[in-house]
Design a protein around this motif. Structure first.
Motif, PDB file in Angstrom:
ATOM      1  N   GLN A 139       3.551  -3.630  -5.479  1.00 50.42           N
ATOM      2  CA  GLN A 139       3.066  -4.556  -4.459  1.00 50.42           C
ATOM      3  C   GLN A 139       1.631  -5.011  -4.722  1.00 50.42           C
ATOM      4  O   GLN A 139       1.191  -6.000  -4.129  1.00 50.42           O
ATOM      5  CB  GLN A 139       3.168  -3.899  -3.077  1.00 50.42           C
ATOM      6  CG  GLN A 139       4.597  -3.794  -2.580  1.00 50.42           C
ATOM      7  CD  GLN A 139       4.701  -3.053  -1.266  1.00 50.42           C
ATOM      8  OE1 GLN A 139       3.746  -2.415  -0.824  1.00 50.42           O
ATOM      9  NE2 GLN A 139       5.865  -3.123  -0.635  1.00 50.42           N
ATOM     10  N   GLN A 140       0.945  -4.296  -5.593  1.00 48.76           N
ATOM     11  CA  GLN A 140      -0.378  -4.772  -5.990  1.00 48.76           C
ATOM     12  C   GLN A 140      -0.257  -5.962  -6.941  1.00 48.76           C
ATOM     13  O   GLN A 140      -1.177  -6.779  -7.054  1.00 48.76           O
ATOM     14  CB  GLN A 140      -1.168  -3.649  -6.690  1.00 48.76           C
ATOM     15  CG  GLN A 140      -1.226  -2.348  -5.928  1.00 48.76           C
ATOM     16  CD  GLN A 140      -1.713  -2.512  -4.510  1.00 48.76           C
ATOM     17  OE1 GLN A 140      -2.770  -3.099  -4.271  1.00 48.76           O
ATOM     18  NE2 GLN A 140      -0.939  -2.006  -3.553  1.00 48.76           N
ATOM     19  N   ASN A 141       0.892  -6.064  -7.593  1.00 45.93           N
ATOM     20  CA  ASN A 141       1.111  -7.129  -8.569  1.00 45.93           C
ATOM     21  C   ASN A 141       1.924  -8.281  -8.002  1.00 45.93           C
ATOM     22  O   ASN A 141       1.875  -9.397  -8.518  1.00 45.93           O
ATOM     23  CB  ASN A 141       1.833  -6.543  -9.798  1.00 45.93           C
ATOM     24  CG  ASN A 141       1.753  -7.471 -10.991  1.00 45.93           C
ATOM     25  OD1 ASN A 141       0.760  -8.149 -11.188  1.00 45.93           O
ATOM     26  ND2 ASN A 141       2.806  -7.490 -11.790  1.00 45.93           N
ATOM     27  N   THR A 142       2.683  -8.030  -6.948  1.00 45.28           N
ATOM     28  CA  THR A 142       3.510  -9.072  -6.333  1.00 45.28           C
ATOM     29  C   THR A 142       3.255  -9.117  -4.831  1.00 45.28           C
ATOM     30  O   THR A 142       4.112  -8.725  -4.039  1.00 45.28           O
ATOM     31  CB  THR A 142       5.002  -8.800  -6.603  1.00 45.28           C
ATOM     32  OG1 THR A 142       5.321  -7.492  -6.103  1.00 45.28           O
ATOM     33  CG2 THR A 142       5.319  -8.857  -8.079  1.00 45.28           C
ATOM     34  N   PRO A 143       2.084  -9.601  -4.422  1.00 49.60           N
ATOM     35  CA  PRO A 143       1.729  -9.543  -2.997  1.00 49.60           C
ATOM     36  C   PRO A 143       2.165 -10.758  -2.186  1.00 49.60           C
ATOM     37  O   PRO A 143       1.727 -10.913  -1.048  1.00 49.60           O
ATOM     38  CB  PRO A 143       0.207  -9.443  -3.043  1.00 49.60           C
ATOM     39  CG  PRO A 143      -0.166 -10.249  -4.255  1.00 49.60           C
ATOM     40  CD  PRO A 143       0.964 -10.096  -5.236  1.00 49.60           C
ATOM     41  N   LEU A 186       1.707 -10.716   1.389  1.00 50.19           N
ATOM     42  CA  LEU A 186       2.236  -9.369   1.635  1.00 50.19           C
ATOM     43  C   LEU A 186       1.311  -8.293   1.070  1.00 50.19           C
ATOM     44  O   LEU A 186       1.741  -7.163   0.826  1.00 50.19           O
ATOM     45  CB  LEU A 186       3.614  -9.207   0.984  1.00 50.19           C
ATOM     46  CG  LEU A 186       4.713 -10.152   1.471  1.00 50.19           C
ATOM     47  CD1 LEU A 186       5.984  -9.898   0.691  1.00 50.19           C
ATOM     48  CD2 LEU A 186       4.947  -9.967   2.958  1.00 50.19           C
ATOM     49  N   ARG A 187       0.064  -8.641   0.893  1.00 51.66           N
ATOM     50  CA  ARG A 187      -0.869  -7.710   0.261  1.00 51.66           C
ATOM     51  C   ARG A 187      -0.968  -6.416   1.080  1.00 51.66           C
ATOM     52  O   ARG A 187      -1.101  -6.417   2.299  1.00 51.66           O
ATOM     53  CB  ARG A 187      -2.250  -8.353   0.155  1.00 51.66           C
ATOM     54  CG  ARG A 187      -3.218  -7.556  -0.706  1.00 51.66           C
ATOM     55  CD  ARG A 187      -4.554  -8.298  -0.802  1.00 51.66           C
ATOM     56  NE  ARG A 187      -4.357  -9.616  -1.378  1.00 51.66           N
ATOM     57  CZ  ARG A 187      -4.292  -9.851  -2.668  1.00 51.66           C
ATOM     58  NH1 ARG A 187      -4.386  -8.839  -3.514  1.00 51.66           N
ATOM     59  NH2 ARG A 187      -4.115 -11.069  -3.119  1.00 51.66           N
ATOM     60  N   VAL A 188      -0.866  -5.273   0.360  1.00 53.65           N
ATOM     61  CA  VAL A 188      -0.965  -3.958   0.993  1.00 53.65           C
ATOM     62  C   VAL A 188      -2.049  -3.160   0.280  1.00 53.65           C
ATOM     63  O   VAL A 188      -2.388  -3.419  -0.874  1.00 53.65           O
ATOM     64  CB  VAL A 188       0.379  -3.205   0.926  1.00 53.65           C
ATOM     65  CG1 VAL A 188       1.447  -3.932   1.701  1.00 53.65           C
ATOM     66  CG2 VAL A 188       0.809  -3.000  -0.522  1.00 53.65           C
TER      67      VAL A 188
END
Length: 304
Positions: A139-143, A186-188
């Motif tokens: 999710q750091q790469n596909t936010p 969707l950044r987490v």
């Protein structure tokens, strides 16, 4: 395409689960070392039966008093007052029944049950934490979720393929309208360090269940008594498996007049620093000195 992707995902998930399960099983299978077993016995297969089935037997064949086998078994009689079967039939690797004359039964632990459910439990926990870490990392790469129509779908897909492929230059068509892109952020937060710490804690708990400690150094602000207390649980878990093997050695030696013994495999490499010499059960120390001891039954155990 969706079914193929789901199938691949199931295969990948199972591989991760099997990875941790195999590591835990390997540790359990390599924990003890036997000495003085008859030449016709297989130590590794004997331990495999103990771990996978929770019980195994060493027995000789009718008419062959010197041929001893170490396999699984099934009982075909009632139990005595201590829960041992009065008669058994040996079961080999090919599931063939083997007639038995004299026999002695060994249990993997004091509960007389297999460790497989506990190993599977920890393997699943480790798998779930492992996958949680991967998900958080991805999710750091596909936010983003990007909305597109049929006309811009290929352009956006190529854009992100180049982006995730670390392409230093991304080319687009002149007609590309960046203002027309509608994206959902969707950044987490990255929790990788906390998740990996959780993974390490679960792994240590799994090792403690087998009686193996990985805490060999004193942490900051931790007293020596706290270290001893933390390791005490590992020692107790270890003894639940070691004591049944020692009891088996005593009963087998009394029945046959042989002198078999068992000790920790890691003992000779100083990998199990419990603070006490396991030589009181059986074994030699690192200096090569022979350590002898007696158990509660008064039977002397000596490592050969």
């Amino acid at each position: 395409m969706g079914r193929r992707k789901n199938k691949q995902l199931r295969i990948e998930n199972n591989e991760i689960y099997q990875y941790y399960r195999t590591r835990l099983l390997s540790a359990a299978l390599a924990e003890f070392e036997w000495h003085g077993l008859p030449d016709t016995c297989d130590q590794l297969y004997f331990e495999r039966m103990l771990v996978f089935r929770g019980q195994a037997a060493i027995y000789n064949l009718p008419g062959s008093p010197d041929k001893w086998l170490s396999t699984g078994y099934v009982f075909n009689s009632d139990f005595n007052v201590y829960g041992y079967p009065a008669d058994i039939v040996g079961v080999g690797y090919n599931m063939a029944n083997i007639p038995v004359d004299k026999f002695c039964i060994c249990y993997d632990n004091v509960m007389r049950e297999t460790l497989l459910p506990k190993i599977d439990l920890y393997a699943r926990l480790l798998y779930e934490v492992h996958q949680t870490f991967r998900s958080n990392l991805r999710q750091q790469n596909t936010p983003y979720i990007v909305k597109s129509d049929r006309r811009t779908l290929l352009t956006i897909r190529n854009f992100f393929n180049n982006l995730f492929g670390f392409d230093p230059v991304i080319e687009v068509r002149p007609q590309f309208d960046s203002n027309a892109i509608d994206a959902l952020d969707l950044r987490v937060d990255f929790k990788g360090k906390d998740i990996l710490e959780c993974l390490q804690i679960i792994w240590r708990e799994a090792m403690a269940m087998l009686g193996i400690t990985e805490e060999t150094t004193k942490k900051e602000r931790m007293l020596e008594d706290e270290i001893t207390l933390n390791r005490m649980g590992d020692v107790i878990a270890l003894h639940t498996r070691l004591l049944t093997r020692i009891d088996f050695c005593n009963r087998f030696n009394k029945m046959t007049g042989m002198d078999i013994s068992v000790n920790l495999t890691a003992q000779q490499f100083d990998l199990v620093p419990y603070g006490g010499d396991m030589g009181e059960y059986s074994g030699t120390d690192n200096s090569g000195t022979d350590n002898k001891g007696t158990d509660n039954s008064g039977t002397e155990n000596t490592r050969r």
